[in-house]
Structures are given as structure tokens and as C-alpha cells.
Write a protein that holds these residues in place. Structure first.
Motif, PDB file in Angstrom:
ATOM      1  N   LYS A   1       0.839  -1.209   0.000  1.00 42.50           N
ATOM      2  CA  LYS A   1       0.000   0.000   0.000  1.00 42.50           C
ATOM      3  C   LYS A   1       0.870   1.254   0.000  1.00 42.50           C
ATOM      4  O   LYS A   1       0.458   2.313  -0.485  1.00 42.50           O
TER       5      LYS A   1
ATOM      6  N   THR B   1      -3.754   3.142  -3.723  1.00 43.68           N
ATOM      7  CA  THR B   1      -5.123   2.772  -4.145  1.00 43.68           C
ATOM      8  C   THR B   1      -5.369   1.259  -3.995  1.00 43.68           C
ATOM      9  O   THR B   1      -6.457   0.774  -4.253  1.00 43.68           O
ATOM     10  N   LEU B   2      -4.321   0.530  -3.607  1.00 39.27           N
ATOM     11  CA  LEU B   2      -4.448  -0.932  -3.531  1.00 39.27           C
ATOM     12  C   LEU B   2      -5.531  -1.346  -2.534  1.00 39.27           C
ATOM     13  O   LEU B   2      -5.620  -0.793  -1.437  1.00 39.27           O
ATOM     14  N   THR B   3      -6.355  -2.316  -2.934  1.00 36.60           N
ATOM     15  CA  THR B   3      -7.332  -2.875  -1.983  1.00 36.60           C
ATOM     16  C   THR B   3      -6.893  -4.291  -1.633  1.00 36.60           C
ATOM     17  O   THR B   3      -6.189  -4.946  -2.413  1.00 36.60           O
TER      18      THR B   3
ATOM     19  N   GLY C   1      -8.694  -6.902  -1.589  1.00 36.63           N
ATOM     20  CA  GLY C   1      -9.295  -7.824  -2.559  1.00 36.63           C
ATOM     21  C   GLY C   1      -8.395  -7.976  -3.782  1.00 36.63           C
ATOM     22  O   GLY C   1      -8.159  -9.086  -4.266  1.00 36.63           O
ATOM     23  N   ARG C   2      -7.880  -6.869  -4.275  1.00 40.10           N
ATOM     24  CA  ARG C   2      -7.025  -6.897  -5.472  1.00 40.10           C
ATOM     25  C   ARG C   2      -5.719  -7.634  -5.155  1.00 40.10           C
ATOM     26  O   ARG C   2      -5.244  -8.438  -5.946  1.00 40.10           O
ATOM     27  N   LEU C   3      -5.184  -7.357  -3.964  1.00 34.55           N
ATOM     28  CA  LEU C   3      -3.923  -8.006  -3.575  1.00 34.55           C
ATOM     29  C   LEU C   3      -4.113  -9.522  -3.426  1.00 34.55           C
ATOM     30  O   LEU C   3      -3.296 -10.314  -3.887  1.00 34.55           O
TER      31      LEU C   3
ATOM     32  N   ASP D   1      -5.915 -11.537  -4.901  1.00 35.90           N
ATOM     33  CA  ASP D   1      -5.913 -12.212  -6.199  1.00 35.90           C
ATOM     34  C   ASP D   1      -4.511 -12.636  -6.634  1.00 35.90           C
ATOM     35  O   ASP D   1      -4.362 -13.557  -7.429  1.00 35.90           O
ATOM     36  N   GLN D   2      -3.505 -11.932  -6.099  1.00 37.26           N
ATOM     37  CA  GLN D   2      -2.127 -12.188  -6.558  1.00 37.26           C
ATOM     38  C   GLN D   2      -1.277 -12.966  -5.548  1.00 37.26           C
ATOM     39  O   GLN D   2      -0.210 -13.461  -5.901  1.00 37.26           O
TER      40      GLN D   2
END
Ligand code: PLP
Length: 476
Positions: free
Chosen positions: A166, A171-173, A175-177, A179-180
């Protein structure tokens, strides 16, 4: 509240347990009943009127005991051991009697302080690195199970990587993280790792272990490189010391070096084998622990402390406090900065006074007594090896994995199906109890020394039964 009733009913209860221990070797090790047996023996509704304690205790033998698998029978060789001892039971009675909930220092200061002290004692007795002691940034906490410890470590590692990423991308959420993110473990790791990854919602990649069931750094490095090339973010690995199927020890040094280079959090799950590190002769198996962020093992397996007592050590407790810190007014207190609040190091809020069990066991047994106990089990496993080895019908499998109190064997050069039939015949015979495992496409039988009542004569008895049942099976 009736203190007199506690004394008389407590005496009856202890009498029952003492008689149980005295008779346990004569009981069939596995329950001989069918699912639903208890519904036929108990009423459908709770009693409206109070019943006498004598009648409750009396019903134990006729209703409950027929459905108990006797984990402390000297003929029980399944899974891994679960610990039992009189000081731990007495401490549990005290924990129940005092019945405080020590989630923060102020909620019951002795509960927190004793836990920090005995966890330091334990770390020193095992030769763990100093960074796990409470005097620095780290510290020990008693979790309920090794599964919980894995989950807690994984959540803290997720929180750490989220914070770091972050900073680079505000802007990182999460949920997005998520995924990876990739978690790694050996293909021999315990199923609790799969469960933790499922709960956290991370992808889990299993690393192929070598022929001796050991996970090595080279394979971890290759997997990480592949995943990074795919745009994924490796962040957490579980190394196992003493895997469940064969008691193999992952190569902590090579895996740890990769973790350091690739910035992965290494959690060590030593649920069973960790107990052996109380004996200096097994400490070399801890080489590489300096790379770990967290370490956990179960005194409730093999250190005479009754379930539940999973000893978890953290290198830097701030990662946990950051991950789990919720601080409503009703939980705040004036000493938050000068004493640990274990509520921030675990998932639940409430916690029992479990450190009493460790304290009592340390004092009643002494470190010397605990070492003698571990060594005796290892000697009994060696005794079993000395009985089975000369018999041409059998082979000991995965001997390269450091064996403690576990022996893995099968019928020599035989198909899996025949070994499956052997295990079935042994367990149907009901005089001893073992569980199998499937390792590298081989169906194997595991004999784990489990009970504190097991002596050489019981191991000899187990071997005689295995030999007899095998002879019958092979003559068909
Ligand atoms: N990890 C290993 C290596 C185990 O062998 C076991 C259980 O035998 C566990 C984890 C799970 O332990 P717990 O029941 O304390 O979650």
C-alpha cells in the motif's frame, strides 16, 4: 455455588479417572459401536429436574465409555500422540475453578504474566533463538492448536504484505492483492495448511518434496520464479518439521535462505516433532530456524500437557498486533503499553488460563523428566524397528526422514491393495490401532508410539499381532 459439592463430586470424578487409567490397558482400544449408538441410550430431552451426581457418574460407564477411543491405551499407535498427565489435569481443574478470561493484562494479570514466563522457559529449554523471547520484539503465546497458529501467522503475513504494498500503491485494496498472493508448502504438509489458505482466500502452491519427503530451497526458488513471472506475489511459506505421514524434516536452511532473498514469511509447523527439541541431541534439526518469522509446536501432543496447548513463537509481535488490533473503549486499560495484551495475538477474544498447565508440568516433571519421556518413546520406536527389520515380509519405508517415535512400514514389494487389506485386518482385529498414509503413491502403515503407558512389552505385543495377522493374510 457449592464448595462442598465441588469437593465430594470432584473426588468422585477423580476416582473415576484414576480407575479409568488403571483399567485402560484392558479396554478394547477402538470403540465397538455403530454411529448413532448414543441416541439409543440417552433421553431425547434434557432433564427438567436435577439429578444426583452419583447417578451421572454411574451412567458414564454404561453410556459414554463404550463410545470412547482410548487414545491413552498402551495399544494405541494411530495418528500422533495426544498428551496426558496428572499435573496438567490438576492445572486444568484450577483453570476451570478460577475461570478468569485473560484476554488483556488487566483482565487477569497473572494469566498474561505466567504465560509470558512459561513460554520463555519453554523457548530456553528448547534452545530457540533469543528473538522469540518476550524480552525483545518477539514472544510466545499459547494458541489452541497448530492449525490456529498457521492461520494466525498467515493472517499476520497478509497484513504485513498489504501494508508494504500500500505504501507503493495507495489505491491498492486487499481484494485486489489477494488475487495475486501465493502461499507455499510442501506436498507433505498437514491439511491444516490447505484449510488456512482456504479461509484466508489465497492460492496455495504445493512444492514437490524429494524422495525422502523433504522440501528443499531449490524447488521453492523455482516455483517463486515461475509465479513472479506470472505477475503473482509470493509472500508466505510453511515449512514442516516432522511431517504427519513420515515425520520428514523440511530443509530449513535452504528454504530459509530463499525466504530471506525473496522476502517471504516463513512459518514453521513442528506440531509433533518440535517437542523433541527439548533434548539437545535433536536440536540440529532446528538449523535454519533463524530465518523463521513464526514457529509453532504442540506440547499437547508430546510434552505431557493435555489438549489444548499449542506453543507459538513470534519474531516480531508488532506484525500480529497490527493485524489483529481492534480496540473498543471497553477493552482499553491503563497498562496497554507496558504489558502484552494477548487478545491482539490471536483470533478469539476470550482465552483460558492455559499457562497453568505448562507451569504445573514443568514443575512436577522437571525438564529432565520431560526429556526422559521423549527419549523413552524414541527408544520404543527403535525397539519396534529391531523387531520388524529382520522379518523379510516387511520393509521400513522412508527411513531417511529423521524418525522420532514414528515407524513407517509396509509389506515388501507388494501392491498398495495388499497393504490396505493388512491395515483393515489389523484394525478389525481391534487389539491394536494404527492409521495408514499414502506417500509417493505408496500405501504405508504408520506406527506411532503414543501412550505414556506404553512399555516394551506392549510394543512386543503389537509386533506379535502384526506378525500373526500378516501370516493369516498371506496364507489366504
Ligand atoms: N501440523 C502437523 C505436522 C500435524 O501432524 C498436525 C496434527 O497431527 C497438525 C498440524 C494439526 O494439529 P492441531 O490439531 O493442533 O491443529
Amino acid at each position: 455455588m457449592d464448595a462442598d459439592a465441588l469437593i465430594s463430586c470432584g473426588a468422585m470424578t477423580l476416582q473415576f479417572v484414576a480407575e479409568y487409567w488403571r483399567s485402560i490397558g484392558k479396554r478394547p482400544v477402538v470403540a465397538n459401536i455403530q454411529p448413532g449408538y448414543l441416541r439409543q441410550l440417552l433421553p431425547l430431552e434434557a432433564p427438567e429436574q436435577a439429578e444426583s451426581f452419583t447417578s451421572i457418574i454411574k451412567d458414564l460407564e454404561s453410556t459414554i465409555m463404550p463410545g470412547v477411543t482410548h487414545w491413552h491405551s498402551p495399544n494405541f499407535y494411530a495418528y500422533f500422540p495426544t498428551a496426558n498427565s496428572y499435573p496438567a489435569i490438576c492445572a486444568d481443574i484450577l483453570s476451570g475453578g478460577i475461570a478468569c478470561i485473560g484476554f488483556s493484562w488487566i483482565a487477569s494479570p497473572a494469566c498474561t504474566e505466567l504465560e509470558a514466563i512459561v513460554m520463555d522457559w519453554l523457548a530456553k529449554a528448547m534452545g530457540l533463538p533469543e528473538f522469540f523471547l518476550s524480552s525483545g520484539n518477539g514472544g510466545g503465546i499459547i494458541q489452541g492448536t497448530a492449525s490456529e497458529a498457521t492461520l494466525v501467522a498467515l493472517l499476520a503475513a497478509r497484513s504485513r504484505i498489504f501494508k508494504e504494498r500500500k505504501v507503493e500503491d495507495p489505491t491498492l485494496t486487499l481484494g485486489r492483492l489477494l488475487d495475486q498472493l501465493v502461499v507455499y508448502c510442501s506436498d507433505q504438509a498437514h491439511s491444516s495448511v490447505d484449510k488456512a489458505a482456504l479461509i484466508v482466500g489465497c492460492r496455495l502452491r504445493k512444492i514437490a518434496s524429494d524422495a525422502d519427503c523433504i522440501m528443499r530451497g531449490e524447488q521453492v526458488q523455482a516455483a517463486i520464479a515461475e509465479d513472479r513471472a506470472e505477475g503473482l506475489i509470493p509472500f508466505f511459506i510453511i515449512a514442516t518439521l516432522g511431517t504427519t505421514p513420515t515425520c520428514a524434516f523440511d530443509d530449513l536452511v535452504s528454504v530459509g535462505r530463499v525466504c530471506e532473498k525473496e522476502h517471504l514469511w516463513m512459518h514453521i509447523d513442528a506440531a509433533y516433532a518440535g517437542n523433541a527439541f527439548i533434548c539437545p541431541e535433536y536440536r540440529h534439526l532446528l538449523n535454519g530456524i533463524e530465518y523463521a518469522e513464526s514457529f509453532d509446536f504442540n506440547p499437547h501432543k508430546w510434552m505431557l500437557v493435555n489438549f489444548d496447548c499449542s506453543a507459538m513463537y513470534l519474531k516480531d509481535r508488532t506484525h500480529f498486533v497490527d493485524a489483529f488490533n481492534v480496540d473498543p473503549l471497553y477493552l482499553k486499560h491503563a497498562f496497554q503499553s507496558s504489558a502484552p495484551d494477548y487478545r491482539h495475538w490471536q483470533i478469539p477474544l476470550g482465552r483460558r488460563f492455559r499457562s497453568l498447565k505448562l507451569w504445573f508440568v514443568f514443575r512436577a516433571m522437571g525438564l529432565d523428566g520431560l526429556r526422559a519421556y521423549i527419549r523413552k518413546h524414541i527408544e520404543l520406536a527403535k525397539y519396534f524397528i529391531s523387531l520388524i527389520k529382520p522379518d523379510d515380509r516387511f520393509e521400513i519405508v522412508f527411513p531417511a526422514a529423521e524418525q522420532l517415535g514414528l515407524v513407517c512400514f509396509r509389506l515388501k514389494d507388494s501392491p498398495n491393495e495388499l497393504n490396505e487389506r493388512l491395515l483393515k485386518a489389523l484394525n478389525e482385529d481391534k487389539r491394536i490401532y494404527l492409521v495408514p498414509s499414502m506417500v509417493k503413491q505408496k500405501y504405508i502403515l504408520r506406527l506411532a508410539i503414543c501412550s505414556w503407558l506404553t512399555e516394551e512389552k506392549h510394543v512386543r505385543f503389537a509386533w506379535d499381532i502384526i506378525s500373526e495377522v500378516t501370516a493369516k493374510l498371506l496364507s489366504k
